[in-house]
Design an enzyme around this catalytic site. Structure first.
Site, PDB file in Angstrom:
ATOM      1  N   LYS A 152       0.834  -1.201   0.000  1.00 54.75           N
ATOM      2  CA  LYS A 152       0.000   0.000   0.000  1.00 54.75           C
ATOM      3  C   LYS A 152       0.868   1.250   0.000  1.00 54.75           C
ATOM      4  CE  LYS A 152      -1.860   2.636   3.054  1.00 54.75           C
ATOM      5  NZ  LYS A 152      -1.845   3.880   2.270  1.00 54.75           N
ATOM      6  N   CYS A 261      13.520  10.673   7.095  1.00 55.79           N
ATOM      7  CA  CYS A 261      13.595  10.131   8.459  1.00 55.79           C
ATOM      8  C   CYS A 261      15.019  10.222   9.001  1.00 55.79           C
ATOM      9  CB  CYS A 261      13.092   8.696   8.477  1.00 55.79           C
ATOM     10  SG  CYS A 261      13.920   7.686   7.249  1.00 55.79           S
ATOM     11  N   GLU A 353      10.011  15.677  15.770  1.00 53.26           N
ATOM     12  CA  GLU A 353      10.348  15.518  14.358  1.00 53.26           C
ATOM     13  C   GLU A 353       9.494  16.501  13.555  1.00 53.26           C
ATOM     14  OE1 GLU A 353       9.034  11.961  12.199  1.00 53.26           O
ATOM     15  OE2 GLU A 353      11.032  11.851  11.323  1.00 53.26           O
TER      16      GLU A 353
HETATM   17  P1  NAD Z   1       2.087   7.802   8.409  1.00 53.75           P
HETATM   18  O1  NAD Z   1       2.441   6.962   9.588  1.00 53.75           O
HETATM   19  O2  NAD Z   1       0.989   8.770   8.549  1.00 53.75           O
HETATM   20  O3  NAD Z   1       1.705   6.902   7.156  1.00 53.75           O
HETATM   21  C1  NAD Z   1       2.568   5.919   6.664  1.00 53.75           C
HETATM   22  C2  NAD Z   1       1.742   4.871   5.926  1.00 53.75           C
HETATM   23  O4  NAD Z   1       0.886   4.219   6.861  1.00 53.75           O
HETATM   24  C3  NAD Z   1       0.818   5.466   4.838  1.00 53.75           C
HETATM   25  O5  NAD Z   1       0.782   4.580   3.743  1.00 53.75           O
HETATM   26  C4  NAD Z   1      -0.541   5.481   5.548  1.00 53.75           C
HETATM   27  O6  NAD Z   1      -1.613   5.402   4.661  1.00 53.75           O
HETATM   28  C5  NAD Z   1      -0.447   4.230   6.397  1.00 53.75           C
HETATM   29  N1  NAD Z   1      -1.345   4.218   7.557  1.00 53.75           N
HETATM   30  C6  NAD Z   1      -1.881   5.282   8.201  1.00 53.75           C
HETATM   31  N2  NAD Z   1      -2.693   4.849   9.192  1.00 53.75           N
HETATM   32  C7  NAD Z   1      -2.664   3.492   9.183  1.00 53.75           C
HETATM   33  C8  NAD Z   1      -3.291   2.475   9.964  1.00 53.75           C
HETATM   34  N3  NAD Z   1      -4.114   2.760  10.969  1.00 53.75           N
HETATM   35  N4  NAD Z   1      -3.012   1.185   9.669  1.00 53.75           N
HETATM   36  C9  NAD Z   1      -2.178   0.864   8.665  1.00 53.75           C
HETATM   37  N5  NAD Z   1      -1.582   1.784   7.874  1.00 53.75           N
HETATM   38  C10 NAD Z   1      -1.804   3.085   8.138  1.00 53.75           C
HETATM   39  O7  NAD Z   1       3.467   8.489   7.989  1.00 53.75           O
HETATM   40  P2  NAD Z   1       3.717   9.526   6.805  1.00 53.75           P
HETATM   41  O8  NAD Z   1       3.229  10.836   7.284  1.00 53.75           O
HETATM   42  O9  NAD Z   1       3.243   9.001   5.497  1.00 53.75           O
HETATM   43  O10 NAD Z   1       5.319   9.494   6.735  1.00 53.75           O
HETATM   44  C11 NAD Z   1       6.108  10.273   7.525  1.00 53.75           C
HETATM   45  C12 NAD Z   1       6.734   9.491   8.659  1.00 53.75           C
HETATM   46  O11 NAD Z   1       7.430   8.357   8.167  1.00 53.75           O
HETATM   47  C13 NAD Z   1       7.767  10.286   9.417  1.00 53.75           C
HETATM   48  O12 NAD Z   1       7.568  10.144  10.788  1.00 53.75           O
HETATM   49  C14 NAD Z   1       9.087   9.654   9.016  1.00 53.75           C
HETATM   50  O13 NAD Z   1      10.120   9.821   9.915  1.00 53.75           O
HETATM   51  C15 NAD Z   1       8.692   8.241   8.808  1.00 53.75           C
HETATM   52  N6  NAD Z   1       9.663   7.562   7.931  1.00 53.75           N
HETATM   53  C16 NAD Z   1      10.533   6.656   8.461  1.00 53.75           C
HETATM   54  C17 NAD Z   1      11.481   6.035   7.651  1.00 53.75           C
HETATM   55  C18 NAD Z   1      12.439   5.019   8.198  1.00 53.75           C
HETATM   56  O14 NAD Z   1      12.988   4.280   7.406  1.00 53.75           O
HETATM   57  N7  NAD Z   1      12.660   4.950   9.492  1.00 53.75           N
HETATM   58  C19 NAD Z   1      11.536   6.323   6.307  1.00 53.75           C
HETATM   59  C20 NAD Z   1      10.641   7.258   5.794  1.00 53.75           C
HETATM   60  C21 NAD Z   1       9.695   7.854   6.642  1.00 53.75           C
END
Ligand code: NAD
Length: 451
Positions: A152, A261, A353
């Site tokens: 997804k 991140c 963050e």
């Molecule tokens: P998010 O957690 O809002 O969403 C990430 C994904 O999860 C999206 O596809 C979203 O649709 C899905 N999602 C949302 N709610 C969900 C649920 N209840 N159940 C299952 N899936 C769900 O994050 P974002 O805003 O898209 O991304 C930013 C964040 O990602 C930042 O905190 C960043 O640091 C982190 N990030 C971490 C890494 C890493 O490798 N550590 C890499 C990139 C981003």
């Protein structure tokens, strides 16, 4: 239908149908049905298919990069690297199927051997900040180990993942082996967590959602890999090459408009070098080229959305600004690179963050204080240490609680070395040889040789 916007202009560039629950279940069912045949594909044939997938991606690098510029506002230089990274990760894990060997362990009365069994259907959930690489880091090792994948993408950035699924089919992946399901996190993503047919969830995103996914997976004792947020330290000692540290500090945090991140968003500078470092940093920040991401010379593009821009601005509103760079006026979701001076570690911009082009700077006195400040965060993803003292570099590298550290560099990601976080930055490691085993279960078999 969900409208997809170009962050550089705000224009609608497409519409994507959101997958509903029934279609999600159907896709998971197809992936479960495809699993037995996929795991049984001879290792050499599975390797060949993955190499062909890599070759098809390679033939479409420019198209994928252009799509990412348009959907995510990534600079064209970054987007090319990201598309190439998917190819490289596929190529790397294509070397795995024939090498996924178990062990033979000496035991009395028989032979004991271990097998690395694939898990079944793996659900990969991807955030919007690096849509292509993070998708590849999940699906490539999962497929190589003999699993089938449902993926997804984030609601805002589904276009490259959808195209990658088409390229996988073009390369010859059988139906149901790799399916991309655009849609909502609380519908499609949550179904990956609750469906008994999905045996592992590989999640990258925010710490809040990650914790929720882990709790959901616990109910079924389902495997989970979490790559979450970060607030990484860039530690600069007075004995460092200050010019090099200052020249590279902007790209270490403003790359991808700070939506990274691994962004080194807290700069810690030894007090005796603090003023000099800020002087050296200023021209690098003011000269950081924020421009149309399709422009070859752009170093930074827009933020992903108006909401993200407003969120970033809220951190700067009451903070002490040292200086800022420049950015285009609207339309589009632009924000200028910004350097903030932290008054204390309690400052909100120092602790949370921000996920935008904002960096906070704070002085420290000695090595012990540097370590204490670096570790004074719930996160532990990456970080940098700038010093000419090798012993100090190694002491710091051991003492800072982070999954990925660089010395006199900001480089964090290589597809053949492990990547992942400590503390609330995550659980498990992606990339490198270890990630492959995270998509398998070890089975132990004893064969009696007694007469
Ligand atoms: P998010 O957690 O809002 O969403 C990430 C994904 O999860 C999206 O596809 C979203 O649709 C899905 N999602 C949302 N709610 C969900 C649920 N209840 N159940 C299952 N899936 C769900 O994050 P974002 O805003 O898209 O991304 C930013 C964040 O990602 C930042 O905190 C960043 O640091 C982190 N990030 C971490 C890494 C890493 O490798 N550590 C890499 C990139 C981003």
């Amino acid at each position: 239908m969900t409208e997809i916007h170009n962050p550089a202009t705000g224009d609608v560039v497409g519409e994507v149908a959101a997958t509903d629950l029934a279609a999600t279940d159907a896709a998971i069912g197809l992936a479960a049905a495809a699993f037995e045949a996929w795991r049984a594909v001879a290792p050499g044939d599975r390797a060949r298919l993955l190499r062909r997938f890599a070759a098809v991606v390679d033939a479409h690098l420019d198209e994928l990069a252009d799509l990412e510029v348009c959907n995510s506002g990534h600079t064209i230089g970054n987007a090319r690297w990201e598309a190439g990274n998917v190819r490289d990760v596929l190529d790397y894990y294509a070397g795995a199927p024939e090498r996924l060997t178990g062990r033979q362990i000496p035991v009395p009365g028989g032979v004991d051997v271990t097998f690395h069994e694939p898990l079944g259907v793996v659900g990969v959930i991807v955030p919007w900040n690096f849509p292509m690489p993070i998708a590849g880091w999940g699906f490539a090792p999962a497929l190589a180990a003999g699993n089938t994948v449902v993926l997804k993408p984030a609601e805002l950035t589904p276009l490259t993942a959808l195209r990658l699924a088409e390229l996988g089919r073009e390369a010859g992946l059988p139906d149901g082996v790799f399916t991309v399901l655009p849609g909502r996190g609380d519908v499609v993503g949550e179904r990956f967590v609750t469906s008994e047919a999905v045996r592992k969830v590989c999640f990258t995103g925010s710490t809040e959602v990650g914790a929720r996914i882990m709790a959901g997976c616990a109910a079924q004792v389902k495997r989970v890999t979490l790559e979450l947020g970060g607030k990484s330290a860039n530690i600069v000692f007075a004995d460092a090459d200050l010019a090099a540290a200052a020249a590279s500090a902007p790209s270490a945090v403003f790359d991808n408009a700070g939506q990274d991140c691994c962004a080194r968003s807290r700069i810690l500078v030894q007090r005796s070098a603090y003023d000099r470092f800020l002087e050296l940093l200023e021209p690098a920040v003011r000269g950081f080229r924020v421009a149309d991401p399709a422009d070859e010379a752009a170093e930074m593009g827009p933020l992903i959305s108006a909401a993200q821009r407003d969120r970033v601005a809220s951190y700067v509103a009451d903070a002490r600004v040292a200086y800022t760079g420049t950015c285009p006026d609207g339309p589009g979701f632009w924000y200028a690179p910004t350097v903030l001076l932290a008054d204390s570690t309690a400052d909100r911009h120092w602790r949370e963050e921000i996920f935008g082009p904002v960096v906070s700077v704070l002085p420290f006195d000695d090595e012990a204080e540097a370590v204490a400040l670096a570790n004074d965060t719930p996160y532990g993803l990456s970080g940098s240490i700038w010093t000419r003292d090798v012993g100090r570099a190694l002491r710091l590298a051991r003492a800072v609680d982070s999954g990925n550290l660089s010395v006199n560099s900001h480089s964090s990601v290589r597809y053949w070395t492990p990547f992942g976080g400590m503390k609330r930055s995550g659980l498990g490691r992606e990339l490198g040889p270890d990630a492959l085993h995270a998509f398998t279960d070890v089975k132990n078999v004893f064969i009696s040789t007694e007469e």
